[in-house]
Design a protein around this motif. Sequence first.
Motif, mmCIF file in Angstrom:
data_model
loop_
_atom_site.group_PDB
_atom_site.id
_atom_site.type_symbol
_atom_site.label_atom_id
_atom_site.label_comp_id
_atom_site.label_asym_id
_atom_site.label_seq_id
_atom_site.Cartn_x
_atom_site.Cartn_y
_atom_site.Cartn_z
ATOM 1 N N SER A 50 -2.719 13.861 0.233
ATOM 2 C CA SER A 50 -2.297 12.975 -0.799
ATOM 3 C C SER A 50 -1.421 11.441 -0.820
ATOM 4 C CB SER A 50 -1.518 13.808 -1.769
ATOM 5 O OG SER A 50 -0.366 14.318 -1.267
ATOM 6 N N PRO A 51 -1.734 10.819 0.416
ATOM 7 C CA PRO A 51 -0.965 9.764 0.460
ATOM 8 C C PRO A 51 -1.384 8.680 -0.551
ATOM 9 C CG PRO A 51 -1.730 10.379 2.525
ATOM 10 C CD PRO A 51 -2.454 11.290 1.561
ATOM 11 N N TRP A 52 -0.772 7.965 -1.250
ATOM 12 C CA TRP A 52 -0.870 6.922 -2.190
ATOM 13 C C TRP A 52 0.363 5.915 -2.249
ATOM 14 C CZ3 TRP A 52 1.468 4.585 -6.192
ATOM 15 C CH2 TRP A 52 0.737 3.880 -7.283
ATOM 16 N N ASP A 53 0.020 4.739 -2.401
ATOM 17 C CA ASP A 53 0.767 3.879 -2.496
ATOM 18 C C ASP A 53 0.467 2.578 -3.150
ATOM 19 O OD1 ASP A 53 3.993 3.413 -1.640
ATOM 20 O OD2 ASP A 53 3.004 1.409 -1.471
ATOM 21 N N ALA A 54 1.200 1.879 -4.063
ATOM 22 C CA ALA A 54 0.539 0.653 -4.818
ATOM 23 C C ALA A 54 0.307 -0.390 -3.825
ATOM 24 C CB ALA A 54 1.666 0.308 -5.908
ATOM 25 N N ASP A 55 1.051 -0.444 -2.509
ATOM 26 C CA ASP A 55 0.872 -1.575 -1.749
ATOM 27 C C ASP A 55 -0.362 -1.289 -0.696
ATOM 28 O OD1 ASP A 55 0.882 -3.568 0.424
ATOM 29 O OD2 ASP A 55 3.242 -3.035 0.708
ATOM 30 N N PRO A 56 -1.268 -2.172 -0.805
ATOM 31 C CA PRO A 56 -2.699 -1.848 -0.127
ATOM 32 C C PRO A 56 -2.269 -2.078 1.513
ATOM 33 C CG PRO A 56 -2.842 -4.086 -1.169
ATOM 34 C CD PRO A 56 -1.565 -3.181 -1.674
ATOM 35 N N ASP A 57 -1.367 -2.725 1.803
ATOM 36 C CA ASP A 57 -1.005 -2.899 3.251
ATOM 37 C C ASP A 57 -0.398 -1.456 3.494
ATOM 38 O OD1 ASP A 57 -1.988 -5.348 3.563
ATOM 39 O OD2 ASP A 57 0.237 -6.356 3.104
ATOM 40 N N VAL A 58 0.218 -0.729 2.816
ATOM 41 C CA VAL A 58 0.778 0.628 3.161
ATOM 42 C C VAL A 58 -0.436 1.673 2.969
ATOM 43 C CG1 VAL A 58 2.141 2.535 2.476
ATOM 44 C CG2 VAL A 58 3.114 0.034 2.472
ATOM 45 N N ALA A 59 -1.244 1.936 1.993
ATOM 46 C CA ALA A 59 -2.150 2.513 1.521
ATOM 47 C C ALA A 59 -3.405 2.640 2.589
ATOM 48 C CB ALA A 59 -2.657 2.468 0.235
ATOM 49 N N GLY A 60 -3.707 1.555 3.077
ATOM 50 C CA GLY A 60 -4.756 1.418 4.109
ATOM 51 C C GLY A 60 -5.961 2.207 3.619
ATOM 52 N N MET A 61 -6.574 3.271 4.629
ATOM 53 C CA MET A 61 -7.623 4.034 4.454
ATOM 54 C C MET A 61 -7.433 4.821 3.106
ATOM 55 S SD MET A 61 -7.112 6.946 7.529
ATOM 56 C CE MET A 61 -8.461 8.032 6.969
ATOM 57 N N TYR A 62 -6.192 5.040 2.664
ATOM 58 C CA TYR A 62 -6.108 6.117 1.563
ATOM 59 C C TYR A 62 -6.052 5.341 0.071
ATOM 60 C CZ TYR A 62 -4.382 9.079 5.317
ATOM 61 O OH TYR A 62 -4.404 9.910 6.181
ATOM 62 N N ALA A 63 -6.345 4.085 0.411
ATOM 63 C CA ALA A 63 -6.185 2.954 -1.010
ATOM 64 C C ALA A 63 -7.091 3.711 -2.069
ATOM 65 C CB ALA A 63 -6.665 1.666 -0.728
ATOM 66 N N LEU A 64 -8.050 4.501 -1.648
ATOM 67 C CA LEU A 64 -9.057 5.043 -3.065
ATOM 68 C C LEU A 64 -8.325 6.412 -3.755
ATOM 69 C CD1 LEU A 64 -12.353 4.074 -1.822
ATOM 70 C CD2 LEU A 64 -11.114 2.853 -3.361
ATOM 71 N N ARG A 65 -7.243 6.883 -2.767
ATOM 72 C CA ARG A 65 -6.929 8.117 -3.243
ATOM 73 C C ARG A 65 -6.247 8.174 -4.747
ATOM 74 N NH1 ARG A 65 -6.272 11.663 1.436
ATOM 75 N NH2 ARG A 65 -8.252 11.488 2.375
ATOM 76 N N PRO A 66 -6.351 9.179 -5.450
ATOM 77 C CA PRO A 66 -5.742 9.203 -6.626
ATOM 78 C C PRO A 66 -4.323 9.375 -6.703
ATOM 79 C CG PRO A 66 -6.468 11.560 -6.339
ATOM 80 C CD PRO A 66 -6.928 10.351 -5.145
ATOM 81 N N LYS A 67 -3.614 8.570 -7.856
ATOM 82 C CA LYS A 67 -2.236 8.467 -7.799
ATOM 83 C C LYS A 67 -2.049 9.854 -8.460
ATOM 84 C CE LYS A 67 1.524 5.823 -10.003
ATOM 85 N NZ LYS A 67 2.181 4.882 -10.833
ATOM 86 N N GLY A 68 -0.589 10.409 -7.865
ATOM 87 C CA GLY A 68 -0.103 11.696 -8.673
ATOM 88 C C GLY A 68 -0.949 12.776 -8.579
#
Length: 346
Positions: free
Chosen positions: A149-167
């Motif tokens: 469930s990794p999610w972060d608003a910063d795309p440099d952190v989210a990386g491959m998880y950028a499309l995961r849902p928040k919450g």
Amino acid sequence: MASSLPASKSGLYADPREDWLGQRKEEILDPARPIVDPHHHLWDRGGQRYLIEELAADIASGHNIVATVYVEARSMYRAGGPEEMRPVGEVEFAGGAAAMSASGGYGKAAICAGIVGHANLLLGDAARAVLEAEIAAGNGRFRGIRHSSPWDADPDVAGMYALRPKGLLLDPTFRKGFACLAPLGLSFDSWLFHPQIGELADLARAFPDTKIVLDHCGGPIGVGSYASRREEIFKGWKASIQDIAKCPNVVVKLGGLAMRLLGYDFHERPLPPSSEDLAAAWRPYVETCIEAFGPDRAMFESNFPPDKGQCSYQVIFNAFKRIAAPYSEAEKTALFSKTATDVYKL
């Protein structure tokens, strides 16, 4: 949809380089100590191969690994059939590696003695059928699932998880799927970023009968917008760890700290780090987790091959042994083998 790229290509961790790692050889500390490695992956994708042969070679480098636990990595999903059932292929794959290991041809360690797979808990009640299929496919080795469930608003952190849902962990449909785990005797591995630990604590309190494993020290971030704020970030991370440790159904894995996520540049240096280097960098995180959870709810993990981008198998467990040196014999036994054996019913 999960990315088919290895996470190394999206900034989460560095690619392992055998020639670079080979520049650092260490004597094995406390070589007789039995170790259960409760977290590794096997895969062959994106030009990166890490299968039973590669893991067995790492294990053969000196530490007394007696058993391992395979953790989901989107490996070898079925190519056809119902979408929700495709992750069953990964359990079959890990079970195949376990059968190969049981032949004795890959060393004395019981590789993939426990298997953590994946089921999409957003299926809600329908997740139960997938879980039952995975129990059958696991031939007695299937222990639970991970739904990252990794999610972060910063795309440099989210990386491959950028499309995961928040919450995700708060989602009511997800929680319907989550409710299927405990009645089947299954555990839940949680991979997230440290600002989300509070959401996992909420989930743990809502399902006190479900065993939850917090992977990788809770995913402390030291890159992107979190870079150059290590002391500030550490304080917030530590408070979250102390809070979730109050949930008796949660245990923690001590590792995952050699990913690029933490913000150290070991993989960019001319020589690989020594176990002293790593112990100095990681000690505050590991000691905080052990202090909060206690050794009976904490276990050292290799997280190979992701952590292999910064250090070898020899060096990573030497670093853990250096950090664990002040603890009692019973506490060391818990940290290196007993907690993992108990949690994953090995």
